[in-house]
Write a protein that holds these residues in place. Sequence first.
Motif, PDB file in Angstrom:
ATOM      1  N   ARG A  55      -9.101  10.660  -8.426  1.00 15.69           N
ATOM      2  CA  ARG A  55      -8.665  10.891  -7.181  1.00 15.69           C
ATOM      3  C   ARG A  55      -8.694  11.549  -6.373  1.00 15.69           C
ATOM      4  NH1 ARG A  55     -11.958   6.410  -6.974  1.00 15.69           N
ATOM      5  NH2 ARG A  55     -11.468   5.009  -7.682  1.00 15.69           N
ATOM      6  N   SER A  56      -8.453  12.063  -4.541  1.00 11.95           N
ATOM      7  CA  SER A  56      -8.038  13.178  -3.851  1.00 11.95           C
ATOM      8  C   SER A  56      -6.742  13.213  -3.441  1.00 11.95           C
ATOM      9  CB  SER A  56      -9.359  12.739  -3.322  1.00 11.95           C
ATOM     10  OG  SER A  56      -9.014  12.192  -1.664  1.00 11.95           O
ATOM     11  N   GLY A  57      -6.149  13.866  -3.345  1.00 10.27           N
ATOM     12  CA  GLY A  57      -4.872  13.599  -3.189  1.00 10.27           C
ATOM     13  C   GLY A  57      -3.958  14.591  -4.266  1.00 10.27           C
ATOM     14  N   GLY A  58      -2.717  14.264  -3.771  1.00  9.90           N
ATOM     15  CA  GLY A  58      -1.786  14.256  -4.708  1.00  9.90           C
ATOM     16  C   GLY A  58      -1.222  13.507  -5.978  1.00  9.90           C
ATOM     17  N   PRO A  59      -0.913  13.098  -6.496  1.00 12.19           N
ATOM     18  CA  PRO A  59       0.088  11.661  -7.230  1.00 12.19           C
ATOM     19  C   PRO A  59       0.959  11.468  -6.268  1.00 12.19           C
ATOM     20  CG  PRO A  59       0.715  13.849  -8.373  1.00 12.19           C
ATOM     21  CD  PRO A  59      -0.203  14.709  -7.524  1.00 12.19           C
ATOM     22  N   ARG A  60       1.009   9.734  -6.580  1.00  8.81           N
ATOM     23  CA  ARG A  60       1.589   8.779  -5.646  1.00  8.81           C
ATOM     24  C   ARG A  60       3.172   9.407  -6.282  1.00  8.81           C
ATOM     25  NH1 ARG A  60      -0.576   2.767  -6.028  1.00  8.81           N
ATOM     26  NH2 ARG A  60      -2.605   3.890  -5.072  1.00  8.81           N
ATOM     27  N   GLU A  61       3.996   9.379  -4.927  1.00  3.79           N
ATOM     28  CA  GLU A  61       6.082   9.374  -5.530  1.00  3.79           C
ATOM     29  C   GLU A  61       6.056   8.263  -4.751  1.00  3.79           C
ATOM     30  OE1 GLU A  61       6.514  13.288  -3.639  1.00  3.79           O
ATOM     31  OE2 GLU A  61       4.696  14.501  -4.071  1.00  3.79           O
ATOM     32  N   ILE A  62       5.813   7.301  -5.047  1.00  5.55           N
ATOM     33  CA  ILE A  62       6.315   5.545  -5.198  1.00  5.55           C
ATOM     34  C   ILE A  62       7.544   5.751  -6.034  1.00  5.55           C
ATOM     35  CG2 ILE A  62       6.518   3.929  -4.570  1.00  5.55           C
ATOM     36  CD1 ILE A  62       3.707   4.403  -2.993  1.00  5.55           C
ATOM     37  N   ASP A  63       8.598   5.232  -5.865  1.00  7.97           N
ATOM     38  CA  ASP A  63       9.746   4.694  -7.163  1.00  7.97           C
ATOM     39  C   ASP A  63       9.612   2.851  -6.548  1.00  7.97           C
ATOM     40  OD1 ASP A  63      11.583   4.155  -8.569  1.00  7.97           O
ATOM     41  OD2 ASP A  63      13.323   5.799  -7.917  1.00  7.97           O
ATOM     42  N   LYS A  66      13.107   1.665  -6.867  1.00  2.00           N
ATOM     43  CA  LYS A  66      13.979   1.956  -5.215  1.00  2.00           C
ATOM     44  C   LYS A  66      13.422   0.727  -4.710  1.00  2.00           C
ATOM     45  CE  LYS A  66      14.861   6.499  -4.734  1.00  2.00           C
ATOM     46  NZ  LYS A  66      14.588   8.189  -4.679  1.00  2.00           N
ATOM     47  N   ILE A  67      12.737   0.419  -4.826  1.00  3.06           N
ATOM     48  CA  ILE A  67      11.711  -0.686  -3.636  1.00  3.06           C
ATOM     49  C   ILE A  67      12.074  -1.548  -3.839  1.00  3.06           C
ATOM     50  CG2 ILE A  67       9.370  -2.008  -3.371  1.00  3.06           C
ATOM     51  CD1 ILE A  67       7.968   1.093  -3.478  1.00  3.06           C
ATOM     52  N   ILE A  68      12.334  -2.075  -5.439  1.00  2.00           N
ATOM     53  CA  ILE A  68      12.389  -3.610  -6.109  1.00  2.00           C
ATOM     54  C   ILE A  68      14.257  -3.559  -5.767  1.00  2.00           C
ATOM     55  CG2 ILE A  68      13.499  -4.665  -8.467  1.00  2.00           C
ATOM     56  CD1 ILE A  68      10.365  -3.824  -9.014  1.00  2.00           C
ATOM     57  N   ALA A  69      14.604  -2.185  -6.030  1.00  2.00           N
ATOM     58  CA  ALA A  69      16.660  -2.361  -5.841  1.00  2.00           C
ATOM     59  C   ALA A  69      16.619  -3.200  -4.261  1.00  2.00           C
ATOM     60  CB  ALA A  69      17.276  -0.898  -6.238  1.00  2.00           C
ATOM     61  N   ALA A  70      16.078  -2.391  -3.611  1.00  2.00           N
ATOM     62  CA  ALA A  70      15.975  -2.132  -1.547  1.00  2.00           C
ATOM     63  C   ALA A  70      15.314  -3.859  -1.311  1.00  2.00           C
ATOM     64  CB  ALA A  70      14.546  -1.626  -0.365  1.00  2.00           C
TER      65      ALA A  70
END
Length: 122
Positions: A55-63, A66-70
């Motif tokens: 896929r184009s673009g950089g790798p995902r930077e999603i933690d 952190k989303i689950i904790a929030a």
Amino acid sequence: MKAGLVQRARTILMAADGAPNSRIAEAVGVSVPTVLAWRGRYQERGMVGLEDEGRSGGPREIDRMKIIAATLTPPPASLALTLAKSQAKDNFKHAALRPSLSRPRIPRSRWCSNPTLPTWRA
């Protein structure tokens, strides 16, 4: 095997059997331009051409942690109370401004004046 690779292989096998592109697209569940793209990739590179490309673009930077904790952290008590009060005020304003949406008031005399009711129920 991945579902996408199986779908592409079905496309190539149907094309090898002589099926028209429109029939292949309908049977596989893709558009005619997608069938043409896969056939072209197969002609150029063989089976390797049917594999997923990067896929184009950089790798995902999603933690995800952190989303689950929030998501699981409750809001501060002061914020929850403020929201409840402001929502109640807004709901009251809207009901007052639009009386047609509120429940209609039926005068007591109308439902109590039924002559078929016994007098002790009136």
